[in-house]
Design an enzyme around this catalytic site. Structure first.
Site, short mmCIF file in Angstrom:
data_model
loop_
_atom_site.label_atom_id
_atom_site.label_comp_id
_atom_site.label_asym_id
_atom_site.label_seq_id
_atom_site.Cartn_x
_atom_site.Cartn_y
_atom_site.Cartn_z
N SER A 1 8.97 -5.46 -8.59
CA SER A 1 9.32 -6.85 -8.22
C SER A 1 10.16 -7.41 -9.36
CB SER A 1 8.02 -7.66 -8.10
OG SER A 1 8.28 -9.05 -8.07
N TYR B 1 -0.35 -10.52 -11.10
CA TYR B 1 0.68 -9.84 -10.30
C TYR B 1 1.83 -9.38 -11.20
CZ TYR B 1 4.22 -9.13 -6.65
OH TYR B 1 5.20 -8.58 -5.83
N LYS C 1 3.13 -5.54 -11.87
CA LYS C 1 4.48 -5.06 -11.56
C LYS C 1 5.19 -4.58 -12.83
CE LYS C 1 4.27 -5.56 -7.08
NZ LYS C 1 4.23 -4.37 -6.19
P1 NAD Z 1 3.04 -7.44 3.20
O1 NAD Z 1 1.78 -8.19 2.89
O2 NAD Z 1 3.89 -7.92 4.31
O3 NAD Z 1 2.71 -5.90 3.42
C1 NAD Z 1 1.91 -5.21 2.51
C2 NAD Z 1 1.16 -4.15 3.26
O4 NAD Z 1 0.34 -3.43 2.31
C3 NAD Z 1 0.23 -4.71 4.34
O5 NAD Z 1 0.48 -4.07 5.57
C4 NAD Z 1 -1.17 -4.40 3.80
O6 NAD Z 1 -2.11 -4.12 4.82
C5 NAD Z 1 -0.90 -3.18 2.94
N1 NAD Z 1 -1.94 -3.00 1.94
C6 NAD Z 1 -2.47 -3.93 1.11
N2 NAD Z 1 -3.46 -3.40 0.39
C7 NAD Z 1 -3.55 -2.09 0.75
C8 NAD Z 1 -4.37 -1.02 0.36
N3 NAD Z 1 -5.34 -1.18 -0.56
N4 NAD Z 1 -4.19 0.20 0.93
C9 NAD Z 1 -3.24 0.37 1.88
N5 NAD Z 1 -2.43 -0.62 2.30
C10 NAD Z 1 -2.58 -1.84 1.75
O7 NAD Z 1 3.83 -7.43 1.82
P2 NAD Z 1 5.40 -7.26 1.52
O8 NAD Z 1 5.93 -8.62 1.23
O9 NAD Z 1 6.07 -6.40 2.53
O10 NAD Z 1 5.31 -6.49 0.12
C11 NAD Z 1 5.44 -5.10 0.01
C12 NAD Z 1 5.60 -4.76 -1.45
O11 NAD Z 1 6.73 -5.47 -1.97
C13 NAD Z 1 4.41 -5.16 -2.32
O12 NAD Z 1 4.22 -4.18 -3.33
C14 NAD Z 1 4.85 -6.47 -2.93
O13 NAD Z 1 4.20 -6.75 -4.15
C15 NAD Z 1 6.33 -6.19 -3.12
N6 NAD Z 1 7.19 -7.36 -3.22
C16 NAD Z 1 7.25 -8.26 -2.23
C17 NAD Z 1 8.08 -9.35 -2.35
C18 NAD Z 1 8.18 -10.39 -1.26
O14 NAD Z 1 8.74 -11.45 -1.51
N7 NAD Z 1 7.70 -10.12 -0.06
C19 NAD Z 1 8.84 -9.53 -3.52
C20 NAD Z 1 8.76 -8.56 -4.52
C21 NAD Z 1 7.93 -7.47 -4.35
#
Ligand code: NAD
Length: 188
Positions: A142, A155, A159
């Site tokens: 991130s 968080y 990261k």
């Molecule tokens: P999201 O919540 O839409 O999807 C995350 C998925 O991970 C979900 O389907 C959830 O069920 C699954 N998950 C959570 N814990 C789990 C576990 N213990 N075992 C298996 N699956 C698990 O999130 P997103 O926004 O698509 O984020 C995906 C990645 O991107 C994450 O690592 C997040 O930190 C990172 N990220 C997101 C953003 C953002 O703005 N959305 C920005 C930077 C980084």
């Protein structure tokens, strides 16, 4: 991009970035293993790929549990015989609050999914890639992996750790034909 003949494993494939990436891998020809703690969501992702003419299986797994990680690796090999691409993406944000108000259990959960989940994924998949002498891992970090974001310190720490793991492990396996990188999305 041509992923024909490649096998891609995606964690966190039930929602968001993971689901979008799983669908994109399939669109470009890869066979996909959709992994998520939300087994129904992972199945919906795999079903969407199959409905579009692609190949996919779903595996319900918690990325913080070693036995469940081993099980999704086995399922991928049983179904498709190899793992070329591994998107270690499952992650949680935790709470948004100052660190002195932060709940210890939520801290453990954030570090568990975002750091241990990445560790266990690489631990179980790298032996497969080392035997193949090829593979590419992409970890989802991130922008919070390289700047401090007030309110989400655990968080941020998780990261930063993903970036550290990525840098160190990339040096361990580069000579075996395996690339390890991280992506650093902003708000999506
Ligand atoms: P999201 O919540 O839409 O999807 C995350 C998925 O991970 C979900 O389907 C959830 O069920 C699954 N998950 C959570 N814990 C789990 C576990 N213990 N075992 C298996 N699956 C698990 O999130 P997103 O926004 O698509 O984020 C995906 C990645 O991107 C994450 O690592 C997040 O930190 C990172 N990220 C997101 C953003 C953002 O703005 N959305 C920005 C930077 C980084």
């Amino acid at each position: 991009m041509d992923f024909k003949g490649k096998v891609a494993v995606v964690t966190g494939a039930a929602n968001g970035i993971g689901r979008g990436t799983a669908l994109a891998y399939a669109k470009h020809g890869a066979s996909v293993v959709a992994v998520d703690k939300d087994a129904a969501g992972a199945k919906a992702c795999a079903d969407a790929i199959v409905q579009q003419g692609g190949k996919a299986i779903a595996v319900g797994a918690d990325v913080t549990r070693s036995a469940e990680v081993a099980a999704y690796v086995k399922a991928a090999l049983d179904a498709f015989g190899r793992i070329d691409c591994f998107f270690i993406n499952a992650g949680i944000e935790g709470r948004v609050c100052p660190i002195h108000e932060y709940d210890e259990a939520i801290f453990d959960a954030v570090i568990g999914v975002n750091v241990k989940g990445v560790f266990l994924g690489m631990k179980h998949v790298l032996p497969v890639m080392i035997a193949q002498r090829s593979g590419a891992i992409v970890n989802t970090a991130s922008t919070a992996g390289f700047v401090g974001s007030p309110g989400i310190a655990p968080y941020c720490a998780s990261k930063h750790a993903v970036i550290g793991l990525t840098k160190a492990v990339s040096g361990e396996v580069a000579r075996q034909g395996i690339r390890v990188n991280a992506v650093c999305p902003g708000p999506v």
